[in-house]
Design a protein around this motif. Structure first.
Motif, short mmCIF file in Angstrom:
data_model
loop_
_atom_site.label_atom_id
_atom_site.label_comp_id
_atom_site.label_asym_id
_atom_site.label_seq_id
_atom_site.Cartn_x
_atom_site.Cartn_y
_atom_site.Cartn_z
N LYS A 11 6.18 3.92 17.44
CA LYS A 11 4.67 4.39 17.48
C LYS A 11 4.31 5.05 18.91
N HIS A 12 5.11 5.05 19.82
CA HIS A 12 5.03 5.48 21.22
C HIS A 12 5.74 6.89 21.43
N LYS A 13 6.73 7.09 20.43
CA LYS A 13 7.27 8.31 20.64
C LYS A 13 6.50 9.66 20.77
N PRO A 14 5.34 9.76 19.82
CA PRO A 14 4.87 11.08 19.69
C PRO A 14 4.03 11.41 21.01
N LYS A 15 3.49 10.19 21.77
CA LYS A 15 2.77 10.31 22.96
C LYS A 15 3.94 10.64 24.10
N ALA A 16 5.12 10.20 24.24
CA ALA A 16 5.96 10.65 25.08
C ALA A 16 6.21 12.10 24.67
#
Length: 82
Positions: A11-16
């Motif tokens: 779930k944090h990959k798009p932000k990264a």
């Protein structure tokens, strides 16, 4: 240089990815290293001091009085599967 595996929740990959695209950082390893070096001390100090002291105006001043509220500490989700 030593190698350590970091697990990033899906779930944090798009932000990264967005941060990397906007900054020109080319790998997740570089992103993590930069965040750690630049913001690690701030993270530690902000988690140790859960309240923020706001200055108050003097009674004779025309400025409105400020009321301090405790800062909300963001709870981090535990890493699972390590």
């Amino acid at each position: 240089m030593t190698q350590t595996r970091i697990v990033l929740e899906t779930k944090h990959k798009p932000k990264a990815d967005r941060i990397m695209e906007e900054t020109g950082i080319s790998t997740l390893s570089q992103l993590f290293s930069i965040l750690l070096v630049c913001y690690g001390d701030h993270l530690v100090s902000s988690m140790k001091s859960p309240t923020v002291q706001l200055p108050t105006a003097q009674a004779s001043s025309d400025l409105p009085k400020l009321q301090s509220k405790p800062a909300q500490t963001k709870q981090f989700a535990p890493l699972s599967g390590i």
